[in-house]
Scaffold this motif. Structure first.
Motif, PDB file in Angstrom:
ATOM      1  N   PRO A  17     -49.457   2.801 -58.489  1.00 14.31           N
ATOM      2  CA  PRO A  17     -50.035   3.988 -58.257  1.00 14.31           C
ATOM      3  C   PRO A  17     -49.340   4.603 -57.367  1.00 14.31           C
ATOM      4  N   HIS A  18     -49.138   5.769 -57.873  1.00  9.81           N
ATOM      5  CA  HIS A  18     -48.684   6.937 -57.198  1.00  9.81           C
ATOM      6  C   HIS A  18     -49.602   7.579 -55.816  1.00  9.81           C
ATOM      7  N   ARG A  19     -49.282   8.507 -55.241  1.00 12.23           N
ATOM      8  CA  ARG A  19     -50.778   9.431 -54.718  1.00 12.23           C
ATOM      9  C   ARG A  19     -51.121   8.129 -53.198  1.00 12.23           C
ATOM     10  N   PRO A  20     -50.412   7.806 -52.407  1.00 11.76           N
ATOM     11  CA  PRO A  20     -50.919   7.505 -51.189  1.00 11.76           C
ATOM     12  C   PRO A  20     -50.721   8.360 -50.058  1.00 11.76           C
ATOM     13  N   TYR A  21     -51.615   8.099 -49.387  1.00  9.84           N
ATOM     14  CA  TYR A  21     -52.052   8.900 -48.408  1.00  9.84           C
ATOM     15  C   TYR A  21     -52.080   7.964 -47.098  1.00  9.84           C
ATOM     16  N   ARG A  22     -50.915   8.366 -46.200  1.00 15.56           N
ATOM     17  CA  ARG A  22     -51.038   7.615 -44.782  1.00 15.56           C
ATOM     18  C   ARG A  22     -50.650   8.525 -43.638  1.00 15.56           C
ATOM     19  N   ARG A  23     -51.972   7.671 -42.999  1.00 11.95           N
ATOM     20  CA  ARG A  23     -51.534   9.031 -41.384  1.00 11.95           C
ATOM     21  C   ARG A  23     -50.495   9.115 -40.651  1.00 11.95           C
ATOM     22  N   GLY A  24     -49.740  10.327 -40.950  1.00  3.69           N
ATOM     23  CA  GLY A  24     -48.920  10.908 -40.063  1.00  3.69           C
ATOM     24  C   GLY A  24     -49.377  11.465 -38.843  1.00  3.69           C
ATOM     25  N   GLN A  25     -49.978  12.074 -39.194  1.00  5.13           N
ATOM     26  CA  GLN A  25     -50.476  12.374 -37.995  1.00  5.13           C
ATOM     27  C   GLN A  25     -51.054  11.562 -36.481  1.00  5.13           C
ATOM     28  N   GLY A  26     -51.622  10.641 -37.305  1.00  4.50           N
ATOM     29  CA  GLY A  26     -52.014   9.231 -36.947  1.00  4.50           C
ATOM     30  C   GLY A  26     -50.967   8.558 -36.323  1.00  4.50           C
ATOM     31  N   SER A  27     -50.675   6.935 -36.746  1.00 12.44           N
ATOM     32  CA  SER A  27     -49.719   6.146 -36.302  1.00 12.44           C
ATOM     33  C   SER A  27     -49.092   5.618 -36.942  1.00 12.44           C
ATOM     34  N   LEU A  28     -48.721   5.763 -38.393  1.00 12.27           N
ATOM     35  CA  LEU A  28     -47.379   5.001 -38.379  1.00 12.27           C
ATOM     36  C   LEU A  28     -46.300   6.055 -39.455  1.00 12.27           C
ATOM     37  N   ARG A  29     -45.214   6.212 -39.307  1.00 12.61           N
ATOM     38  CA  ARG A  29     -44.075   6.395 -39.166  1.00 12.61           C
ATOM     39  C   ARG A  29     -43.903   7.058 -40.555  1.00 12.61           C
ATOM     40  N   ARG A  30     -43.713   8.131 -40.552  1.00 15.08           N
ATOM     41  CA  ARG A  30     -41.950   8.387 -42.013  1.00 15.08           C
ATOM     42  C   ARG A  30     -41.137   9.013 -41.764  1.00 15.08           C
ATOM     43  N   ARG A  31     -40.090   8.791 -42.138  1.00 15.30           N
ATOM     44  CA  ARG A  31     -38.781   9.641 -41.929  1.00 15.30           C
ATOM     45  C   ARG A  31     -39.124  11.120 -41.656  1.00 15.30           C
ATOM     46  N   GLY A  32     -38.281  11.768 -41.109  1.00 13.67           N
ATOM     47  CA  GLY A  32     -38.391  13.455 -41.135  1.00 13.67           C
ATOM     48  C   GLY A  32     -39.828  13.839 -40.724  1.00 13.67           C
ATOM     49  N   GLU A  33     -40.723  12.777 -40.271  1.00  8.46           N
ATOM     50  CA  GLU A  33     -41.878  13.800 -39.506  1.00  8.46           C
ATOM     51  C   GLU A  33     -42.233  12.848 -38.502  1.00  8.46           C
ATOM     52  N   ARG A  34     -43.065  13.108 -37.626  1.00  5.35           N
ATOM     53  CA  ARG A  34     -43.154  13.224 -36.518  1.00  5.35           C
ATOM     54  C   ARG A  34     -44.602  12.827 -36.187  1.00  5.35           C
ATOM     55  N   VAL A  35     -45.188  11.518 -35.642  1.00  9.66           N
ATOM     56  CA  VAL A  35     -46.132  10.794 -35.125  1.00  9.66           C
ATOM     57  C   VAL A  35     -46.519  11.286 -34.144  1.00  9.66           C
ATOM     58  N   GLY A  36     -47.676  11.863 -34.663  1.00  6.51           N
ATOM     59  CA  GLY A  36     -48.629  12.868 -33.797  1.00  6.51           C
ATOM     60  C   GLY A  36     -49.992  11.858 -33.332  1.00  6.51           C
ATOM     61  N   ALA A  37     -50.396  10.839 -33.727  1.00  7.38           N
ATOM     62  CA  ALA A  37     -51.565  10.000 -32.611  1.00  7.38           C
ATOM     63  C   ALA A  37     -53.435  10.627 -33.075  1.00  7.38           C
ATOM     64  N   GLY A  38     -52.916  12.144 -33.241  1.00  4.95           N
ATOM     65  CA  GLY A  38     -54.487  12.428 -33.192  1.00  4.95           C
ATOM     66  C   GLY A  38     -54.123  13.756 -32.157  1.00  4.95           C
ATOM     67  N   ASN A  39     -53.557  13.792 -31.671  1.00  6.62           N
ATOM     68  CA  ASN A  39     -53.641  14.461 -30.498  1.00  6.62           C
ATOM     69  C   ASN A  39     -52.354  15.452 -30.555  1.00  6.62           C
ATOM     70  N   PRO A  40     -52.475  17.332 -30.224  1.00  7.33           N
ATOM     71  CA  PRO A  40     -51.503  18.396 -30.069  1.00  7.33           C
ATOM     72  C   PRO A  40     -50.208  17.844 -29.582  1.00  7.33           C
TER      73      PRO A  40
END
Length: 371
Positions: A17-40
């Motif tokens: 199925p489509h529409r997964p969420y992942r923790r991009g501000q969390g701890s699993l990286r996605r190309r073109g984004e930054r991993v934020g670890a929940g901390n600004p």
């Protein structure tokens, strides 16, 4: 960010199925984004990732699409789901109560129907606890069985990839993509240890106990074990690894953390090598004992010690009580699946199935049959 499932014939065959969420501000990286670890502060210094995390890549190749990026507890070092900087995600299944963490944003997105799959990590219960608090299905996979490339570590001896869904069939569908095909032998015989059931609050133990009786689970005693010793070994070795991993950056930036996570890292900084080595040996002893006791059967226990508490309510005590239960799979490096239940008062909770290493697919099959 939102996207849709690719049409048939576009790229790889769509199996998810489509529409997964992942923790991009969390701890699993996605190309073109930054991993934020929940901390600004961490996010501000983070690079733009050149590639996807291994698990994200495999899901995308199977036809999934990223629906959005969710928040996590800072450095995934909490079970509550709160975040001092970004706020606390809602708990759609129990409004006014905590969502559970550290995969809190992913769980909330799934529970609210905004995503089909919530991708996250489970070190000490970070999939199982939000699954229980929000009425979702969730799996912590066997330690090391799913590619951890691109995962921001907390404690590498315990970190695993996991995911949350609203149905057992979708939980299994994700496993068909991420898990190896090999299956070690084992049975689906359910076993419960009363001493473990008693670690949960009365209404949780009652709900899980009724579920067990309806399925004819066998009762077994585990004499001569000290769950609190196991919990302390887990938490000490986890904390030491967390500081070894992040202490170099955090040493002069502890003031950037929320109070609860800061206290954990401050404690982690005080653990000396001798104390850590002792905890590591105790954790290794516990791992061997837990694996021997479970054997080829399926251990059943509560996914969390209580229902989701209101914000600020007894959080340190709730955390320790729940980790008495969740540390078993963590210490054993074992797969664990949380199935949703309801207490007599109607609040969501979870029953957890734990089996031998590599039996992730067996647990997913069992979850489908039991659901």
């Amino acid at each position: 960010m939102a996207s849709h499932r690719r049409p048939p014939g576009a790229g790889h065959r769509s199996r998810l199925p489509h529409r997964p969420y992942r923790r991009g501000q969390g701890s699993l990286r996605r190309r073109g984004e930054r991993v934020g670890a929940g901390n600004p502060a961490w996010l501000a210094a983070a690079r733009v990732e050149p590639d996807h995390a291994g698990a994200v890549r495999r899901l995308l190749d199977a036809g999934a699409a990223v629906r959005g990026i969710a928040h996590t507890d800072e450095f995934a070092y909490s079970l509550a789901g709160t975040n001092a900087h970004y706020g606390t995600p809602p708990n759609p299944a129990a409004p006014g109560r905590l969502p559970g963490g550290s995969s809190s944003g992913s769980a909330s997105a799934v529970a609210a129907g905004q995503a089909t799959v919530g991708l996250g990590t489970d070190t000490g219960g970070s999939i199982r606890v939000p699954a229980a608090y929000q009425g979702c299905f969730g799996i912590r996979t066997t330690h090391g069985v799913v590619d951890r490339a691109g995962l921001l570590p907390l404690a590498s001896d315990f970190d695993t990839v996991g995911w949350l869904t609203r149905s057992a069939t979708v939980l299994k569908a994700v496993g068909e993509v991420l898990l190896p095909a090999d299956r070690p032998g084992g049975t689906t015989d359910l076993v419960v240890v009363p001493a473990l059931l008693a670690l949960a609050e009365t209404e949780i133990a009652a709900a899980v106990g009724a579920w067990l009786r309806a399925r004819g689970a066998a009762t077994e005693r585990w004499p001569g074990i000290d769950i609190d010793d196991w919990r302390r070994a887990f938490q000490t070795w986890q904390a030491y690894q967390a500081w070894q991993c992040h202490g170099g950056w955090l040493a002069t930036r502890l003031d950037t953390l929320g109070d609860d996570v800061r206290r954990r890292f401050e404690h982690a900084a005080t653990i000396d090598a001798a104390t850590a080595a002792s905890a590591r040996r105790a954790a290794g002893d516990a791992r061997r004992t837990i694996r021997d006791l479970i054997g080829d059967r399926v251990l059943v226990l509560p996914s969390a010690s209580s229902v989701a508490p209101p914000a600020g309510d007894r959080l340190p005590a709730v955390r320790d009580a729940t980790m008495r239960l969740t540390c078993l799979a963590g210490l054993g490096g074992l797969p664990a699946v949380s199935l949703p239940l309801r207490t007599e008062s109607g609040l969501p909770t979870g029953v957890c199935l734990v089996a031998a290493t590599g039996r992730d697919r067996d647990l997913l099959d069992l979850a489908v049959s039991l659901a």
